[in-house]
Design a protein around this motif. Sequence first.
Motif, mmCIF file in Angstrom:
data_model
loop_
_atom_site.group_PDB
_atom_site.id
_atom_site.type_symbol
_atom_site.label_atom_id
_atom_site.label_comp_id
_atom_site.label_asym_id
_atom_site.label_seq_id
_atom_site.Cartn_x
_atom_site.Cartn_y
_atom_site.Cartn_z
ATOM 1 N N MET A 158 0.855 -1.170 0.000
ATOM 2 C CA MET A 158 0.000 0.000 0.000
ATOM 3 C C MET A 158 0.899 1.229 0.000
ATOM 4 O O MET A 158 1.755 1.371 0.872
ATOM 5 N N LYS A 159 0.691 2.096 -1.006
ATOM 6 C CA LYS A 159 1.537 3.274 -1.121
ATOM 7 C C LYS A 159 0.690 4.516 -1.355
ATOM 8 O O LYS A 159 -0.171 4.541 -2.236
ATOM 9 N N VAL A 160 0.951 5.547 -0.566
ATOM 10 C CA VAL A 160 0.304 6.849 -0.713
ATOM 11 C C VAL A 160 1.354 7.811 -1.260
ATOM 12 O O VAL A 160 2.509 7.790 -0.843
ATOM 13 N N GLU A 161 0.925 8.637 -2.217
ATOM 14 C CA GLU A 161 1.819 9.647 -2.787
ATOM 15 C C GLU A 161 1.117 10.998 -2.825
ATOM 16 O O GLU A 161 -0.109 11.079 -2.850
ATOM 17 N N THR A 162 1.938 12.041 -2.826
ATOM 18 C CA THR A 162 1.472 13.408 -3.044
ATOM 19 C C THR A 162 1.956 13.821 -4.424
ATOM 20 O O THR A 162 3.094 13.518 -4.805
ATOM 21 N N TYR A 163 1.075 14.499 -5.171
ATOM 22 C CA TYR A 163 1.367 14.866 -6.561
ATOM 23 C C TYR A 163 1.266 16.366 -6.753
ATOM 24 O O TYR A 163 0.409 17.020 -6.160
ATOM 25 N N ARG A 164 2.109 16.856 -7.621
ATOM 26 C CA ARG A 164 1.991 18.235 -8.067
ATOM 27 C C ARG A 164 1.593 18.159 -9.536
ATOM 28 O O ARG A 164 2.298 17.584 -10.356
ATOM 29 N N VAL A 165 0.414 18.729 -9.834
ATOM 30 C CA VAL A 165 -0.085 18.759 -11.203
ATOM 31 C C VAL A 165 0.375 20.070 -11.828
ATOM 32 O O VAL A 165 0.213 21.144 -11.240
ATOM 33 N N THR A 166 0.946 19.992 -12.997
ATOM 34 C CA THR A 166 1.466 21.160 -13.698
ATOM 35 C C THR A 166 0.406 22.248 -13.792
ATOM 36 O O THR A 166 -0.711 22.003 -14.247
ATOM 37 N N GLY A 167 0.761 23.455 -13.322
ATOM 38 C CA GLY A 167 -0.132 24.601 -13.406
ATOM 39 C C GLY A 167 -1.122 24.735 -12.267
ATOM 40 O O GLY A 167 -1.854 25.716 -12.195
ATOM 41 N N TRP A 168 -1.153 23.755 -11.365
ATOM 42 C CA TRP A 168 -2.080 23.813 -10.231
ATOM 43 C C TRP A 168 -1.323 24.250 -8.985
ATOM 44 O O TRP A 168 -0.174 23.863 -8.764
ATOM 45 N N GLU A 169 -1.990 25.040 -8.155
ATOM 46 C CA GLU A 169 -1.365 25.555 -6.945
ATOM 47 C C GLU A 169 -1.311 24.504 -5.836
ATOM 48 O O GLU A 169 -0.288 24.318 -5.193
ATOM 49 N N ASP A 170 -2.427 23.832 -5.594
ATOM 50 C CA ASP A 170 -2.502 22.863 -4.505
ATOM 51 C C ASP A 170 -1.966 21.504 -4.937
ATOM 52 O O ASP A 170 -2.065 21.129 -6.104
ATOM 53 N N VAL A 171 -1.426 20.770 -3.965
ATOM 54 C CA VAL A 171 -0.979 19.409 -4.246
ATOM 55 C C VAL A 171 -2.159 18.462 -4.090
ATOM 56 O O VAL A 171 -3.160 18.779 -3.455
ATOM 57 N N GLY A 201 5.059 11.686 5.875
ATOM 58 C CA GLY A 201 3.648 12.061 5.955
ATOM 59 C C GLY A 201 2.765 11.090 5.189
ATOM 60 O O GLY A 201 1.710 10.665 5.682
ATOM 61 N N GLU A 202 3.197 10.711 4.007
ATOM 62 C CA GLU A 202 2.434 9.768 3.191
ATOM 63 C C GLU A 202 2.445 8.370 3.806
ATOM 64 O O GLU A 202 1.452 7.652 3.745
ATOM 65 N N GLU A 203 3.570 7.984 4.412
ATOM 66 C CA GLU A 203 3.651 6.684 5.074
ATOM 67 C C GLU A 203 2.679 6.612 6.249
ATOM 68 O O GLU A 203 2.049 5.576 6.486
ATOM 69 N N LYS A 204 2.539 7.706 6.988
ATOM 70 C CA LYS A 204 1.594 7.746 8.111
ATOM 71 C C LYS A 204 0.161 7.602 7.598
ATOM 72 O O LYS A 204 -0.640 6.853 8.169
ATOM 73 N N VAL A 205 -0.158 8.299 6.514
ATOM 74 C CA VAL A 205 -1.500 8.190 5.938
ATOM 75 C C VAL A 205 -1.749 6.753 5.482
ATOM 76 O O VAL A 205 -2.819 6.186 5.738
ATOM 77 N N ALA A 206 -0.761 6.141 4.821
ATOM 78 C CA ALA A 206 -0.903 4.749 4.370
ATOM 79 C C ALA A 206 -1.139 3.817 5.559
ATOM 80 O O ALA A 206 -1.968 2.905 5.490
ATOM 81 N N ARG A 207 -0.442 4.062 6.648
ATOM 82 C CA ARG A 207 -0.613 3.235 7.847
ATOM 83 C C ARG A 207 -2.037 3.346 8.394
ATOM 84 O O ARG A 207 -2.669 2.340 8.725
ATOM 85 N N VAL A 208 -2.553 4.571 8.479
ATOM 86 C CA VAL A 208 -3.919 4.772 8.973
ATOM 87 C C VAL A 208 -4.929 4.107 8.039
ATOM 88 O O VAL A 208 -5.861 3.437 8.497
ATOM 89 N N LEU A 209 -4.748 4.268 6.734
ATOM 90 C CA LEU A 209 -5.673 3.645 5.781
ATOM 91 C C LEU A 209 -5.657 2.128 5.914
ATOM 92 O O LEU A 209 -6.701 1.475 5.852
ATOM 93 N N LYS A 210 -4.474 1.573 6.123
ATOM 94 C CA LYS A 210 -4.365 0.117 6.314
ATOM 95 C C LYS A 210 -5.101 -0.302 7.592
ATOM 96 O O LYS A 210 -5.832 -1.293 7.602
ATOM 97 N N LEU A 211 -4.923 0.463 8.660
ATOM 98 C CA LEU A 211 -5.608 0.169 9.920
ATOM 99 C C LEU A 211 -7.129 0.279 9.763
ATOM 100 O O LEU A 211 -7.878 -0.436 10.437
ATOM 101 N N LYS A 212 -7.583 1.166 8.881
ATOM 102 C CA LYS A 212 -9.016 1.332 8.619
ATOM 103 C C LYS A 212 -9.559 0.238 7.700
ATOM 104 O O LYS A 212 -10.756 0.150 7.480
ATOM 105 N N GLY A 213 -8.673 -0.564 7.119
ATOM 106 C CA GLY A 213 -9.109 -1.637 6.229
ATOM 107 C C GLY A 213 -9.313 -1.197 4.789
ATOM 108 O O GLY A 213 -9.918 -1.919 3.995
#
Length: 166
Positions: free
Chosen positions: A1-14, A57-69
Amino acid sequence: MKVETYRVTGWEDVERGLIVAENDEWLLVKHIPVDYIIDGYKLYRKAFISARESGNGEEKVARVLKLKGVEATAPKGFKLKSIKKILAWSEKTYGIFEFQQKIEDELYYGVNATIEKNKLVMDIISPDGKIDDAYEYEFSLKKIRVISFDSDYFHAIRLLMEDEME
């Protein structure tokens, strides 16, 4: 299970997502709009991803998602194919499709999709659920950055559209 953060070209928010599948052109994720909440799926066109990160940060989110099933699975019947087939699948499965281009807070909802000379021709669904079938809107396929489906807002637009049709 892998969580990533993305930057989309031309967008301000990730953007952030749980990776479900990818090929040379597309990256399918379960969208994480905030914290540990999953809200639908997003397909990012890789040509418009300027950065991909997976740190603590992404690893922590992945851990929580795994714990949530939460599982990194695609919706039933979904396959990473051509943009035409992906939009057709969304319309067949949900009755509508959604995509984004250059401006990050502009979402386009549509029905009756056809592809003509690398242009997506469709009827627009307005935020109040009304279908504008008096004019066929055209969008360049190569400018589509993200295709989304199965989010809470996506279903709200679908429900409004269905209610308008009754």
